[in-house]
Design a protein around this motif. Structure first.
Motif, PDB file in Angstrom:
ATOM      1  N   ASN A  49       0.830  -1.209   0.000  1.00 25.74           N
ATOM      2  CA  ASN A  49       0.000   0.000   0.000  1.00 25.74           C
ATOM      3  C   ASN A  49       0.863   1.257   0.000  1.00 25.74           C
ATOM      4  N   ALA A  50       0.499   2.197  -0.876  1.00 23.51           N
ATOM      5  CA  ALA A  50       1.233   3.449  -1.003  1.00 23.51           C
ATOM      6  C   ALA A  50       0.331   4.631  -0.649  1.00 23.51           C
ATOM      7  N   THR A  51       0.958   5.752  -0.361  1.00 22.14           N
ATOM      8  CA  THR A  51       0.226   6.982  -0.063  1.00 22.14           C
ATOM      9  C   THR A  51      -0.771   7.285  -1.175  1.00 22.14           C
TER      10      THR A  51
ATOM     11  N   ARG B 139      -3.040   9.387   3.661  1.00 23.09           N
ATOM     12  CA  ARG B 139      -2.078  10.465   3.413  1.00 23.09           C
ATOM     13  C   ARG B 139      -0.794  10.338   4.230  1.00 23.09           C
ATOM     14  N   LYS B 140      -0.823   9.529   5.301  1.00 21.05           N
ATOM     15  CA  LYS B 140       0.322   9.464   6.205  1.00 21.05           C
ATOM     16  C   LYS B 140       1.239   8.274   5.928  1.00 21.05           C
ATOM     17  N   ASN B 141       0.952   7.516   4.905  1.00 15.36           N
ATOM     18  CA  ASN B 141       1.795   6.378   4.547  1.00 15.36           C
ATOM     19  C   ASN B 141       3.158   6.877   4.070  1.00 15.36           C
ATOM     20  N   ASN B 142       4.234   6.203   4.468  1.00 15.97           N
ATOM     21  CA  ASN B 142       5.579   6.632   4.073  1.00 15.97           C
ATOM     22  C   ASN B 142       6.032   6.011   2.754  1.00 15.97           C
TER      23      ASN B 142
END
Length: 319
Positions: A210-212, A217-220
């Motif tokens: 999983n990506a931003t 919105r807070k995924n690195n």
């Protein structure tokens, strides 16, 4: 977009009914004059090279989907999930049954319903029966800076990567076993059986992470910033030898890596427990909106993942 990736995306392959996607994979391997074998559970396996060290590269070829459990008198089709995903991510999406029948899926507190455009149960039964399977379907679109949007990218990307590696890699002094595993979405069944049969020293799972995106919105993790080394998820901590191996591969190929700690799961959860234990880890392509009809990945990330894994042909230098 590469025609092979398009062909994989368009192929039907719900868990337990992977015949169509399996044939696409076998057709491509035949075009390469590549020896392969299919085991009793439906895994497609390619062995390259020989040596005392065995590395299993594994991706699942199946996708999540739906199975018909009842057809109402008004022709609405009730379905259950095959695999785990959020109902809200697929409501109002289009689906395709394995016989080609198209419909729209709607989810509510009452369940999941498919509308195929009929008003009577007897008309629905002419096209769909209880026990039939269906898959998400939708267009593939090129967007932004070399990105693609499509349903089912999260499993088809891994198949594409392994096929490209088989085409390009030149193995010496080691054995690489490429596994296109069946039934990955319902417990990693194919990967477990393959691991038992191959008995590798190392196993590298090739998947997506999983990506931003607009919702998270807070995924690195970001698309177009390189492959992801999955340090830990809810079921597996990457073995340190795999981590070092992949980092050395990335260094040799001058590819940037991203690192993730997540709550997800993968086939690695079960593979690493097989036999007397297998050193296991996962490299992943960043993916936005996973398990929806609008998954998004970067072609650059796919190509960089191939470059990293191709370095496995230089095994003596990276272990």
């Amino acid at each position: 977009m590469d025609k092979l990736l398009i062909k994989l995306i368009n192929s039907f392959g719900v868990s337990g009914k992977e015949d169509e996607v399996r044939e696409v994979i076998k057709e491509r391997l035949n075009e390469m004059n590549q020896d392969m074998y299919e085991d009793d559970i439906g895994n497609v396996i390619v062995k390259l090279g020989s040596g005392t060290t065995k590395i299993m590269l594994c991706t699942h070829m199946d996708s999540v989907g739906f199975i018909v459990n009842h057809i109402d008198d008004d022709g609405m089709i009730r379905v259950d999930n095959i695999g785990n995903f959020k109902k809200e991510d697929i409501s109002h999406s289009f689906i395709r049954f394995d016989n080609g029948t198209l419909g729209k899926i709607y989810t509510s507190h009452e369940g999941e319903f498919v509308d195929i455009g009929v008003n009577e149960k007897e008309d629905a039964l002419k096209k769909v029966n209880e026990g039939d399977m269906a898959s998400l379907v939708g267009p593939y679109l090129s967007v932004g800076d070399n990105n693609v949007i499509s349903p089912l990218l999260h499993n088809k990307v891994g198949c594409y990567i392994l096929l490209k590696l088989i085409e390009y890699v030149k193995v010496e002094n080691a054995e690489l076993d490429f596994v296109f595993a069946s039934q990955g979405e319902i417990g990693g069944i194919g990967a477990r059986i393959a691991a038992n049969n191959i008995n590798p020293d190392y196993c590298i799972i090739v998947g997506t992470e999983n990506a931003t995106n607009a919702e998270e919105r807070k995924n690195n993790i970001n698309i177009d910033e390189g492959p992801v080394i999955k340090i830990m998820d809810s079921s597996l901590i990457m073995h340190k030898d795999i981590k070092e191996m992949l980092e050395n591969c990335a260094k040799r190929s001058e590819i940037n890596l991203q690192y993730s700690i997540s709550t997800g799961k993968s086939e690695g959860e079960l593979v690493h427990k097989e036999r007397i234990g297998i050193r296991t880890g996962e490299i992943a392509v960043p993916c936005r909106y996973k398990y929806s009809t609008s998954e998004m990945v970067s072609i650059n990330d796919i190509e960089d993942t191939i470059k990293v894994l191709k370095q496995l042909e230089n095994l003596k230098e990276i272990i």
